[in-house]
Design a protein around this motif. Structure first.
Motif, short mmCIF file in Angstrom:
data_model
loop_
_atom_site.label_atom_id
_atom_site.label_comp_id
_atom_site.label_asym_id
_atom_site.label_seq_id
_atom_site.Cartn_x
_atom_site.Cartn_y
_atom_site.Cartn_z
N UNK A 294 0.82 -1.21 0.00
CA UNK A 294 0.00 0.00 0.00
C UNK A 294 0.86 1.27 0.00
N UNK A 295 1.95 1.27 0.73
CA UNK A 295 2.85 2.43 0.72
C UNK A 295 3.41 2.64 -0.68
N UNK A 296 3.80 1.56 -1.35
CA UNK A 296 4.30 1.68 -2.72
C UNK A 296 3.22 2.23 -3.65
N UNK A 297 1.98 1.80 -3.46
CA UNK A 297 0.88 2.28 -4.30
C UNK A 297 0.64 3.77 -4.09
N UNK B 277 9.11 4.50 -11.01
CA UNK B 277 9.49 3.17 -11.51
C UNK B 277 9.79 2.19 -10.39
N UNK B 278 10.51 2.66 -9.38
CA UNK B 278 10.83 1.78 -8.25
C UNK B 278 9.57 1.38 -7.49
N UNK B 279 8.66 2.32 -7.32
CA UNK B 279 7.43 1.98 -6.61
C UNK B 279 6.59 0.99 -7.42
N UNK B 280 6.56 1.16 -8.75
CA UNK B 280 5.82 0.22 -9.60
C UNK B 280 6.42 -1.19 -9.49
N UNK C 183 -6.34 5.66 -15.01
CA UNK C 183 -6.15 4.21 -14.86
C UNK C 183 -6.08 3.79 -13.41
N UNK C 184 -5.54 4.66 -12.57
CA UNK C 184 -5.48 4.37 -11.13
C UNK C 184 -6.89 4.19 -10.57
N UNK C 185 -7.84 4.96 -11.08
CA UNK C 185 -9.23 4.83 -10.63
C UNK C 185 -9.73 3.40 -10.90
#
Length: 148
Positions: A10-13, A47-50, A131-133
């Motif tokens: 969730x933190x990465x998102x 990119x790192x979070x993805x 797209x996040x939605x």
């Protein structure tokens, strides 16, 4: 361990969404050396979070949640994954543009960003946020037990 993996996922998102918003704010302003460097840095974090979302998501599916069979036959999950892939593919163009600025930035020169290209990147970032939605819709449907 399950809670830690879920928390990091969730933190990465949230980080991914934050970086998209930061990029959109920066790309809408006149480009400066500072903002160009910031865009490259922020895009690296994006990119790192993805990648972290992918790794942690795979771990959650295989080891920590309801199991592969549940997810791979769940239409809400497929919506979520499809939207994530589309967002990822959309992100390629801005990333390539920002990476191409490397040589100019090393020489302390302002990269060239034609107005049309800036508008294209703005549109792509808005599409990614849209797209996040769909990713969130898939997550909500899954959390409520819907498989569509």
């Amino acid at each position: 361990m399950n809670i830690l993996v879920a928390l990091l996922h969730h933190i990465a998102a949230f980080t991914l969404v934050s970086t998209l918003l930061a990029e959109l704010v920066l790309i809408r302003q006149p480009l400066t050396l500072s903002s160009a460097r910031s865009l490259r840095f922020i895009d690296n974090i994006y990119g790192m979070s993805a990648m972290l979302i992918i790794v942690l998501g795979v771990l959650r599916v295989i080891y920590f949640e309801k199991g592969q069979d549940y997810y791979l036959h769940n239409h809400a999950f497929m919506l979520k994954i499809t939207a994530f892939i589309v967002v990822g593919l959309l992100s390629v163009y801005p990333t390539v543009v920002f990476l191409r600025w490397g040589k100019s930035l090393k020489l302390n020169q302002l990269p060239i960003l034609p107005e049309g290209q800036a508008r294209s990147i703005q549109t792509i970032l808005k599409l990614e946020l849209t797209g996040i939605v769909f990713i969130l819709a898939g997550a909500v449907l899954m959390a409520k037990g819907y498989s569509m």
